[in-house]
Design a protein around this motif. Structure first.
Motif, PDB file in Angstrom:
ATOM      1  N   LEU A 125       8.922 -30.742  65.855  1.00  0.00           N
ATOM      2  CA  LEU A 125       7.874 -31.709  65.551  1.00  0.00           C
ATOM      3  C   LEU A 125       8.368 -33.136  65.719  1.00  0.00           C
ATOM      4  O   LEU A 125       7.657 -33.993  66.263  1.00  0.00           O
ATOM      5  CB  LEU A 125       7.350 -31.484  64.130  1.00  0.00           C
ATOM      6  N   ARG A 126       9.561 -33.408  65.258  1.00  0.00           N
ATOM      7  CA  ARG A 126      10.116 -34.761  65.411  1.00  0.00           C
ATOM      8  C   ARG A 126      10.356 -35.085  66.882  1.00  0.00           C
ATOM      9  O   ARG A 126      10.110 -36.214  67.325  1.00  0.00           O
ATOM     10  CB  ARG A 126      11.410 -34.885  64.612  1.00  0.00           C
ATOM     11  N   HIS A 127      10.810 -34.092  67.640  1.00  0.00           N
ATOM     12  CA  HIS A 127      11.079 -34.316  69.053  1.00  0.00           C
ATOM     13  C   HIS A 127       9.790 -34.564  69.831  1.00  0.00           C
ATOM     14  O   HIS A 127       9.686 -35.524  70.606  1.00  0.00           O
ATOM     15  CB  HIS A 127      11.831 -33.119  69.631  1.00  0.00           C
ATOM     16  N   VAL A 128       8.810 -33.705  69.617  1.00  0.00           N
ATOM     17  CA  VAL A 128       7.562 -33.832  70.378  1.00  0.00           C
ATOM     18  C   VAL A 128       6.829 -35.114  70.003  1.00  0.00           C
ATOM     19  O   VAL A 128       6.139 -35.721  70.830  1.00  0.00           O
ATOM     20  CB  VAL A 128       6.675 -32.583  70.180  1.00  0.00           C
ATOM     21  N   ALA A 129       6.980 -35.560  68.768  1.00  0.00           N
ATOM     22  CA  ALA A 129       6.329 -36.805  68.338  1.00  0.00           C
ATOM     23  C   ALA A 129       6.842 -38.009  69.104  1.00  0.00           C
ATOM     24  O   ALA A 129       6.152 -39.034  69.187  1.00  0.00           O
ATOM     25  CB  ALA A 129       6.521 -37.023  66.835  1.00  0.00           C
ATOM     26  N   GLY A 130       8.040 -37.898  69.673  1.00  0.00           N
ATOM     27  CA  GLY A 130       8.611 -38.997  70.418  1.00  0.00           C
ATOM     28  C   GLY A 130       8.250 -39.011  71.890  1.00  0.00           C
ATOM     29  O   GLY A 130       8.611 -39.951  72.605  1.00  0.00           O
ATOM     30  N   LEU A 131       7.537 -37.991  72.357  1.00  0.00           N
ATOM     31  CA  LEU A 131       7.135 -37.964  73.758  1.00  0.00           C
ATOM     32  C   LEU A 131       5.985 -38.946  73.992  1.00  0.00           C
ATOM     33  O   LEU A 131       5.036 -38.990  73.193  1.00  0.00           O
ATOM     34  CB  LEU A 131       6.699 -36.550  74.161  1.00  0.00           C
ATOM     35  N   PRO A 132       6.024 -39.723  75.067  1.00  0.00           N
ATOM     36  CA  PRO A 132       4.988 -40.740  75.301  1.00  0.00           C
ATOM     37  C   PRO A 132       3.573 -40.170  75.382  1.00  0.00           C
ATOM     38  O   PRO A 132       2.614 -40.847  74.998  1.00  0.00           O
ATOM     39  CB  PRO A 132       5.408 -41.367  76.637  1.00  0.00           C
ATOM     40  N   ALA A 133       3.428 -38.934  75.855  1.00  0.00           N
ATOM     41  CA  ALA A 133       2.089 -38.361  76.029  1.00  0.00           C
ATOM     42  C   ALA A 133       1.532 -37.743  74.755  1.00  0.00           C
ATOM     43  O   ALA A 133       0.392 -37.261  74.753  1.00  0.00           O
ATOM     44  CB  ALA A 133       2.125 -37.302  77.133  1.00  0.00           C
ATOM     45  N   ILE A 134       2.308 -37.753  73.655  1.00  0.00           N
ATOM     46  CA  ILE A 134       1.889 -37.141  72.387  1.00  0.00           C
ATOM     47  C   ILE A 134       1.648 -38.217  71.345  1.00  0.00           C
ATOM     48  O   ILE A 134       2.424 -39.162  71.207  1.00  0.00           O
ATOM     49  CB  ILE A 134       2.962 -36.156  71.880  1.00  0.00           C
ATOM     50  N   ASP A 135       0.560 -38.050  70.590  1.00  0.00           N
ATOM     51  CA  ASP A 135       0.268 -38.927  69.463  1.00  0.00           C
ATOM     52  C   ASP A 135       1.046 -38.408  68.249  1.00  0.00           C
ATOM     53  O   ASP A 135       0.643 -37.421  67.624  1.00  0.00           O
ATOM     54  CB  ASP A 135      -1.239 -38.927  69.184  1.00  0.00           C
ATOM     55  N   GLY A 136       2.139 -39.053  67.938  1.00  0.00           N
ATOM     56  CA  GLY A 136       3.000 -38.593  66.856  1.00  0.00           C
ATOM     57  C   GLY A 136       2.368 -38.651  65.483  1.00  0.00           C
ATOM     58  O   GLY A 136       2.884 -38.056  64.533  1.00  0.00           O
ATOM     59  N   GLY A 137       1.237 -39.331  65.349  1.00  0.00           N
ATOM     60  CA  GLY A 137       0.526 -39.385  64.075  1.00  0.00           C
ATOM     61  C   GLY A 137      -0.516 -38.297  63.915  1.00  0.00           C
ATOM     62  O   GLY A 137      -1.182 -38.224  62.882  1.00  0.00           O
ATOM     63  N   ARG A 138      -0.660 -37.462  64.953  1.00  0.00           N
ATOM     64  CA  ARG A 138      -1.652 -36.383  64.890  1.00  0.00           C
ATOM     65  C   ARG A 138      -1.009 -35.072  65.348  1.00  0.00           C
ATOM     66  O   ARG A 138      -1.289 -34.555  66.413  1.00  0.00           O
ATOM     67  CB  ARG A 138      -2.879 -36.723  65.742  1.00  0.00           C
ATOM     68  N   LEU A 139      -0.130 -34.567  64.476  1.00  0.00           N
ATOM     69  CA  LEU A 139       0.538 -33.297  64.717  1.00  0.00           C
ATOM     70  C   LEU A 139      -0.049 -32.241  63.786  1.00  0.00           C
ATOM     71  O   LEU A 139      -0.261 -32.493  62.592  1.00  0.00           O
ATOM     72  CB  LEU A 139       2.041 -33.421  64.463  1.00  0.00           C
TER      73      LEU A 139
END
Length: 297
Positions: A125-139
């Protein structure tokens, strides 16, 4: 982050799954297979999980291909999503290990215990939240069976990561401090319990099996998001599923419960063409996520 996108796998003739490696809390790596919806990001994201850990890349690739319907549904609804593989469950590791503490010795990290399987989810979750194409506030989190219990274990110790979660048929034996040793269908060998034939269909029986209601309440106090708990009417552990919901609902007004009749454990992950119950359950899951998706739809 792109340096850890180490493989790409065609899911169909025109769709891909990108395989990433997320660094775990103890410096190793755990894989996840990310699928992206059409359109520009950043996209909300759903972590998709099933059962215990282990199995490695072979298990992960099989899930991506053979159980792709759930991710197809999420993509159509506008969610990025990923199956992941995490380490194997440690028997009563959550119960006995406590919160993971870290410190520094001789300039290197020292831990109070090894990370557990739900902490590999934290790493993803922490890793994917840092991807530019992912909204890290909506996991979001979607877990079935042991992975349903893992959602609650994660929330009890790691707040602020998720927007909402679904716990389908959550095998919450450890979370709820259930005493299973007196059950004639449970055997113990070399410190490992065999609960494959356990039956606990009634809520009252599951409630009587709780050994530490205060500790369960403390754990559920860490749940900081809305959770939808799903049951299965004929499941031999339906009492555990329902008790998980009732205890959560006593603390949070936004807890929700749905239950369907189906022959398959893990019915929300169809293999092949879904039946009417599976379609209805998946629609309810997407509706739940959509209601908690927040600004931007």
């Amino acid at each position: 982050m792109s340096a850890w996108n180490w493989a790409t796998d065609p899911v169909s003739s025109d769709e891909l799954a990108d395989y990433y490696l997320a660094e775990t809390l103890d410096g190793l790596y755990t894989p996840y297979a990310l699928r992206m919806p059409a359109g520009d990001g950043p996209h909300p994201f759903v972590f998709v999980a099933y059962g215990n850990g282990g199995g490695g890349m072979q298990w992960l690739r099989d899930r991506v291909h053979r159980f792709r319907h759930v991710t197809d549904v999420l993509l159509e609804a506008g969610y990025a999503c990923a199956w992941s593989r995490y380490r194997t469950e440690v028997e009563l590791g959550y119960q006995n290990g406590g919160v993971l503490r870290t410190d520094v010795r001789q300039g290197m990290e020292l831990m109070s215990r090894a990370p557990l399987e739900y902490e590999d989810e934290v790493a993803v979750l922490r890793h994917v939240a840092g991807l530019p194409a992912i909204d890290g506030g909506r996991l979001f989190h979607l877990g079935v069976s042991h992975a349903g219990e893992m959602l609650f274990k994660l929330l009890s110790q790691y707040g602020g990561l998720l927007r909402a979660g679904v716990a389908a048929e959550p095998a919450s034996h450890e979370l709820l401090t259930l005493d299973l040793h007196s059950d004639e269908k449970v055997t113990v060998a070399d410190g490992l319990r065999d609960i494959e034939t356990l039956e606990m269909r009634s809520v009252s029986r599951a409630r009587r099996a709780m050994t530490d209601p205060y500790e369960v309440s403390r754990r559920l106090a860490g749940v900081d998001i809305p959770v939808l708990v799903l049951g299965r009417e004929q499941d031999e552990l339906q009492g555990i599923f329902r008790l998980t919901y009732e205890l959560l609902a006593a603390r949070r007004a936004d807890a929700e419960w749905r239950s369907w009749s189906h022959d398959v454990h893990g019915y929300i992950y169809p293999e092949g063409e879904p039946d009417d119950v599976q379609k209805e359950a998946l629609a309810a899951i997407v509706d739940f996520f959509d209601r908690h998706r927040g600004i931007g739809g």
